[in-house]
Write a protein that holds these residues in place. Structure first.
Motif, short mmCIF file in Angstrom:
data_model
loop_
_atom_site.label_atom_id
_atom_site.label_comp_id
_atom_site.label_asym_id
_atom_site.label_seq_id
_atom_site.Cartn_x
_atom_site.Cartn_y
_atom_site.Cartn_z
N THR A 140 42.74 41.49 50.76
CA THR A 140 42.93 41.06 49.34
C THR A 140 44.24 41.41 48.92
OG1 THR A 140 42.32 43.05 48.81
CG2 THR A 140 40.48 41.49 48.86
N ALA A 143 43.85 46.60 45.83
CA ALA A 143 42.56 46.99 45.24
C ALA A 143 41.99 45.96 44.16
CB ALA A 143 42.50 48.56 44.90
N PHE A 144 40.63 46.29 43.74
CA PHE A 144 40.00 45.36 42.72
C PHE A 144 40.95 45.85 41.42
CE2 PHE A 144 37.23 45.24 39.13
CZ PHE A 144 36.99 43.74 39.07
N ASN A 149 44.09 40.85 44.53
CA ASN A 149 42.68 40.94 44.83
C ASN A 149 42.03 39.84 43.84
OD1 ASN A 149 39.83 41.85 44.34
ND2 ASN A 149 40.42 43.62 45.64
N ARG A 153 39.14 36.29 44.57
CA ARG A 153 38.14 36.33 43.75
C ARG A 153 38.01 34.88 43.09
NH1 ARG A 153 35.08 41.34 43.20
NH2 ARG A 153 36.14 42.84 44.89
N LEU A 168 35.42 40.36 51.66
CA LEU A 168 36.72 40.74 51.24
C LEU A 168 37.18 42.29 51.71
CD1 LEU A 168 36.23 39.93 47.42
CD2 LEU A 168 37.03 38.54 49.43
N GLU A 170 39.48 44.92 51.28
CA GLU A 170 40.16 45.34 50.43
C GLU A 170 41.05 46.25 50.66
OE1 GLU A 170 37.39 46.44 47.06
OE2 GLU A 170 37.85 44.47 46.28
N THR A 171 42.51 45.81 50.99
CA THR A 171 43.38 46.93 51.69
C THR A 171 44.77 46.44 50.84
OG1 THR A 171 44.51 47.47 53.82
CG2 THR A 171 43.92 45.05 53.38
N SER A 176 46.97 44.60 54.98
CA SER A 176 46.53 43.18 55.26
C SER A 176 47.32 42.67 56.24
CB SER A 176 47.01 42.36 53.95
OG SER A 176 46.17 42.74 52.74
#
Length: 327
Positions: A140, A143-144, A149, A153, A168, A170-171, A176
């Protein structure tokens, strides 16, 4: 006193007399601090405005505050440690839903500055996004809550996928790059200069999906200030905006001195990556031409963060943007 000493004294006195009014004016200039979440070539027009004295021409002294952690740039403004911050208007929407009043007053990056890339040999069909991504691992790039990110989504959900249909990872941007290199992810979303780093190293392809091409106008990186600052000091805000717009115009003209400014602001960035980043910004019309934030630019931004679940309620344009300073 000798003749030579007398001449030197006269010159120094004259110079001091000439400089005194300027120094007095500089001392009287209000200092406005702008918080940035990271030091980015995307904000180059603002750095250009500072370096070229465009704010001093308006009677302001503008400095930058690097925060580099989550919503610290927003919090710096809410706490009174900065006059404004760089970020998308969605931050103003988040604040509005909690009772805060922030407004975007001038845009800098007017495109969704996010790209999707694929590992070598991995196919992506832009006409079949769902089929291309289903069952795949997507790094992603943050983070969210962050735009990369949220973009992942948004792409999945608008293609008809459920988030359970993909994995997903998340990094961070650097994470990535490592994940795709190690074969842990087939896709990633990223931006410059990491985008070019991955291409040059053969870790991933050239973009298979481009945010700038997909959306056009997009309120990605604006300068945002508390509404209270606008109400109390509208002339300071107007002068700040004028300086930014002049910085945009200078940057878009791409004078030879722009390369020198990049080297000054990013001394550790390899020259080829700096050039590639600049070339992409110009090719994708990433920077705003006039600082304006249109209703469509906010709607495109809002659609991404709302669909991604980052923004819980939709917020009207008037509650996140104040366009009076760019009209």
């Amino acid at each position: 006193m000798t003749m030579l000493t007398r001449r030197k004294f006269t010159k120094l006195t004259a110079a001091a007399t000439i400089a005194a009014p300027y120094l007095a004016r500089a001392a009287d200039m209000p200092t406005l601090r702008v918080a940035e979440p990271l030091h980015s070539i995307g904000y180059l027009p603002l750095y250009a405005a500072i370096a070229n004295g465009y704010f001093e021409e308006q009677g302001l002294h503008v400095t930058m505050l690097l925060t580099e952690s989550g919503s610290a740039h927003t919090n710096a403004v809410l706490a009174g440690d900065a006059f404004g911050f760089i970020g998308g208007p969605e931050h103003n929407a988040f604040a509005f839903l909690k009772g805060g009043q922030l407004r975007s007053v001038v845009n800098i990056v007017n495109r969704l500055n996010v790209y999707m890339v694929a590992a070598p040999g991995v196919k992506f069909d832009p006409k079949d996004v769902a089929g291309s991504l289903r069952g795949k691992t997507i790094a992603t790039g943050g983070a969210f809550g962050g735009t990369p990110n949220a973009t992942v989504r948004y792409l999945c959900l608008t293609a008809g996928l459920k988030l359970q249909d993909v994995h997903l990872l998340e990094t961070s941007q650097a994470g990535s790059l490592a994940a795709v290199k190690a074969g842990q992810a087939q896709f990633s979303v990223t931006n410059e200069p990491v985008l070019t780093q991955g291409i040059e190293a053969g870790i991933w392809s050239r973009p298979v999906w481009s945010g700038p091409q997909a959306f056009g106008d997009y309120a990605f990186s604006a300068i945002n200030v508390p509404k209270a600052n606008i109400d109390k000091n509208p002339e300071q805000v107007r002068k700040l905006v004028k300086g930014v717009i002049k910085g945009l115009q200078y940057t878009l003209a791409r004078p030879p001195e722009l390369d020198t400014l990049v080297k000054k602001e990013f001394p550790t960035m390899p020259a080829d990556q700096a050039k590639a980043t600049l070339d992409r910004y110009f090719a994708d019309h990433t920077w705003s031409t006039d600082g304006k934030i249109t209703e469509q630019a906010w709607e495109n931004d809002q659609n991404v963060v709302f669909t991604a679940g980052v923004l819980k309620e939709r917020v009207d344009y008037k509650n996140v943007v104040d366009p009076q300073f760019t009209t």
